[in-house]
Motif scaffolding. Structure first.
Motif, mmCIF file in Angstrom:
data_model
loop_
_atom_site.group_PDB
_atom_site.id
_atom_site.type_symbol
_atom_site.label_atom_id
_atom_site.label_comp_id
_atom_site.label_asym_id
_atom_site.label_seq_id
_atom_site.Cartn_x
_atom_site.Cartn_y
_atom_site.Cartn_z
ATOM 1 N N THR A 49 -24.373 -14.283 4.366
ATOM 2 C CA THR A 49 -25.535 -13.410 4.171
ATOM 3 C C THR A 49 -25.215 -11.956 4.522
ATOM 4 N N MET A 50 -24.058 -11.729 5.138
ATOM 5 C CA MET A 50 -23.687 -10.359 5.530
ATOM 6 C C MET A 50 -22.180 -10.259 5.768
ATOM 7 N N MET A 51 -21.708 -9.014 5.786
ATOM 8 C CA MET A 51 -20.321 -8.712 6.137
ATOM 9 C C MET A 51 -20.356 -8.006 7.491
ATOM 10 N N MET A 52 -19.616 -8.551 8.437
ATOM 11 C CA MET A 52 -19.583 -8.004 9.795
ATOM 12 C C MET A 52 -18.156 -7.635 10.164
ATOM 13 N N THR A 53 -18.033 -6.694 11.079
ATOM 14 C CA THR A 53 -16.742 -6.417 11.697
ATOM 15 C C THR A 53 -16.910 -6.608 13.200
ATOM 16 N N TYR A 54 -15.888 -7.193 13.815
ATOM 17 C CA TYR A 54 -15.931 -7.515 15.237
ATOM 18 C C TYR A 54 -14.746 -6.865 15.933
ATOM 19 N N LEU A 55 -14.944 -6.548 17.208
ATOM 20 C CA LEU A 55 -13.878 -6.018 18.058
ATOM 21 C C LEU A 55 -13.629 -6.974 19.203
ATOM 22 N N TRP A 56 -12.351 -7.150 19.507
ATOM 23 C CA TRP A 56 -11.910 -7.869 20.693
ATOM 24 C C TRP A 56 -11.117 -6.878 21.526
ATOM 25 N N GLU A 57 -11.024 -7.083 22.827
ATOM 26 C CA GLU A 57 -10.245 -6.192 23.698
ATOM 27 C C GLU A 57 -9.370 -7.022 24.614
ATOM 28 N N GLY A 58 -8.107 -6.615 24.749
ATOM 29 C CA GLY A 58 -7.181 -7.308 25.637
ATOM 30 C C GLY A 58 -5.792 -6.722 25.554
ATOM 31 N N SER A 78 -24.479 -5.646 0.116
ATOM 32 C CA SER A 78 -25.178 -6.867 -0.268
ATOM 33 C C SER A 78 -24.149 -7.893 -0.713
ATOM 34 N N VAL A 79 -24.121 -9.028 -0.047
ATOM 35 C CA VAL A 79 -23.133 -10.062 -0.395
ATOM 36 C C VAL A 79 -23.553 -10.851 -1.631
ATOM 37 N N SER A 80 -24.732 -10.584 -2.173
ATOM 38 C CA SER A 80 -25.147 -11.271 -3.392
ATOM 39 C C SER A 80 -24.469 -10.676 -4.623
ATOM 40 N N ASP A 81 -23.844 -9.518 -4.471
ATOM 41 C CA ASP A 81 -23.142 -8.852 -5.563
ATOM 42 C C ASP A 81 -21.640 -8.891 -5.327
ATOM 43 N N PHE A 104 -15.424 -10.111 8.653
ATOM 44 C CA PHE A 104 -15.786 -11.492 8.332
ATOM 45 C C PHE A 104 -17.034 -11.567 7.475
ATOM 46 N N GLU A 105 -17.078 -12.604 6.626
ATOM 47 C CA GLU A 105 -18.317 -13.022 5.986
ATOM 48 C C GLU A 105 -19.001 -13.899 7.020
ATOM 49 N N THR A 106 -20.327 -13.782 7.135
ATOM 50 C CA THR A 106 -21.028 -14.572 8.138
ATOM 51 C C THR A 106 -22.506 -14.695 7.789
ATOM 52 N N SER A 107 -23.180 -15.558 8.490
ATOM 53 C CA SER A 107 -24.636 -15.649 8.365
ATOM 54 C C SER A 107 -25.290 -15.331 9.704
ATOM 55 N N SER A 110 -23.582 -12.457 15.622
ATOM 56 C CA SER A 110 -22.541 -12.663 16.630
ATOM 57 C C SER A 110 -21.429 -13.530 16.056
ATOM 58 N N PHE A 111 -20.244 -13.351 16.605
ATOM 59 C CA PHE A 111 -19.086 -14.137 16.181
ATOM 60 C C PHE A 111 -19.253 -15.546 16.735
ATOM 61 N N ASP A 112 -19.421 -16.508 15.845
ATOM 62 C CA ASP A 112 -19.697 -17.879 16.248
ATOM 63 C C ASP A 112 -18.853 -18.826 15.408
ATOM 64 N N GLU A 113 -17.902 -19.486 16.040
ATOM 65 C CA GLU A 113 -17.006 -20.406 15.329
ATOM 66 C C GLU A 113 -17.772 -21.526 14.625
ATOM 67 N N ASN A 114 -19.014 -21.812 15.040
ATOM 68 C CA ASN A 114 -19.810 -22.875 14.428
ATOM 69 C C ASN A 114 -20.595 -22.400 13.207
ATOM 70 N N ASP A 115 -20.520 -21.120 12.889
ATOM 71 C CA ASP A 115 -21.207 -20.569 11.724
ATOM 72 C C ASP A 115 -20.495 -21.081 10.472
ATOM 73 N N THR A 116 -21.188 -21.858 9.650
ATOM 74 C CA THR A 116 -20.550 -22.449 8.459
ATOM 75 C C THR A 116 -20.134 -21.394 7.445
ATOM 76 N N ALA A 117 -20.733 -20.215 7.509
ATOM 77 C CA ALA A 117 -20.371 -19.147 6.577
ATOM 78 C C ALA A 117 -19.229 -18.285 7.096
ATOM 79 N N LEU A 118 -18.808 -18.484 8.333
ATOM 80 C CA LEU A 118 -17.784 -17.613 8.928
ATOM 81 C C LEU A 118 -16.455 -17.773 8.199
ATOM 82 N N ARG A 119 -16.040 -16.689 7.573
ATOM 83 C CA ARG A 119 -14.759 -16.677 6.861
ATOM 84 C C ARG A 119 -14.130 -15.303 7.018
ATOM 85 N N SER A 120 -12.880 -15.288 7.401
ATOM 86 C CA SER A 120 -12.182 -14.022 7.606
ATOM 87 C C SER A 120 -11.878 -13.345 6.276
#
Length: 158
Positions: A49-58, A78-81, A104-107, A110-120
């Motif tokens: 449903t959306m495109m997100m960018t995430y940051l990690w630090e380490g 818009s991910v519908s296009d 990532f593509e996501t629904s 937050s970054f959630d490994e259980n999100d079925t739409a989560l795809r890098s």
């Protein structure tokens, strides 16, 4: 009287030492990372449903990934296009550190490994053509209070 003079002198000397040490403290860092992503004929999955960018630090990618995300931003697309556009994201008020960015593509926000739409869609990697690698990011070193403008990251349709 001599004891009071020596005591006063010691207090004055200690105060000067304390104040000089205060001046040497490091100033807190507050930086921003500005990311620009060029989506080129990109089609998101049907669950996204959306495109997100995430940051990690380490200190390295393994440590950062294990610690979890520290920030996120949503792209105004818009991910519908089919995505054929430039989009930007900004991460602000970041302390000093080494950051790693992924798109990532996501629904979910937050970054959630259980999100079925989560795809890098890829990780920011300066050693790759288009600054994109599907598995491994390169570190973004934040060492001073300033705006860090990343090179454009290319995300292509598959």
């Amino acid at each position: 009287m001599k004891l009071i003079s020596k005591l006063t002198a010691l207090i004055i000397i200690a105060s000067f030492i304390f104040l000089s040490c205060e001046d040497e403290k490091e100033e807190a860092i507050s930086a921003s990372i500005h990311a620009e992503v060029h989506f080129m004929n990109y089609v998101a999955g049907s669950d996204a449903t959306m495109m997100m960018t995430y940051l990690w630090e380490g200190s390295d990618w393994t440590t950062a990934k294990a610690a979890g995300t520290v920030a996120n931003a949503m792209f105004s697309v818009s991910v519908s296009d089919t995505l054929t556009t430039m989009s930007e994201a900004e991460f602000e008020n970041l302390p000093a550190g080494t950051y790693y960015m992924g798109v990532f593509e996501t629904s979910s926000m937050s970054f959630d490994e259980n999100d079925t739409a989560l795809r890098s869609s890829g990780y920011y990697n300066t050693s790759e053509n288009g600054n994109n690698h599907m598995m491994t990011p390169t570190g973004i070193e934040v060492a001073e209070s300033k705006d860090y403008h990343l090179e454009t990251m290319m995300i292509m349709g598959m």
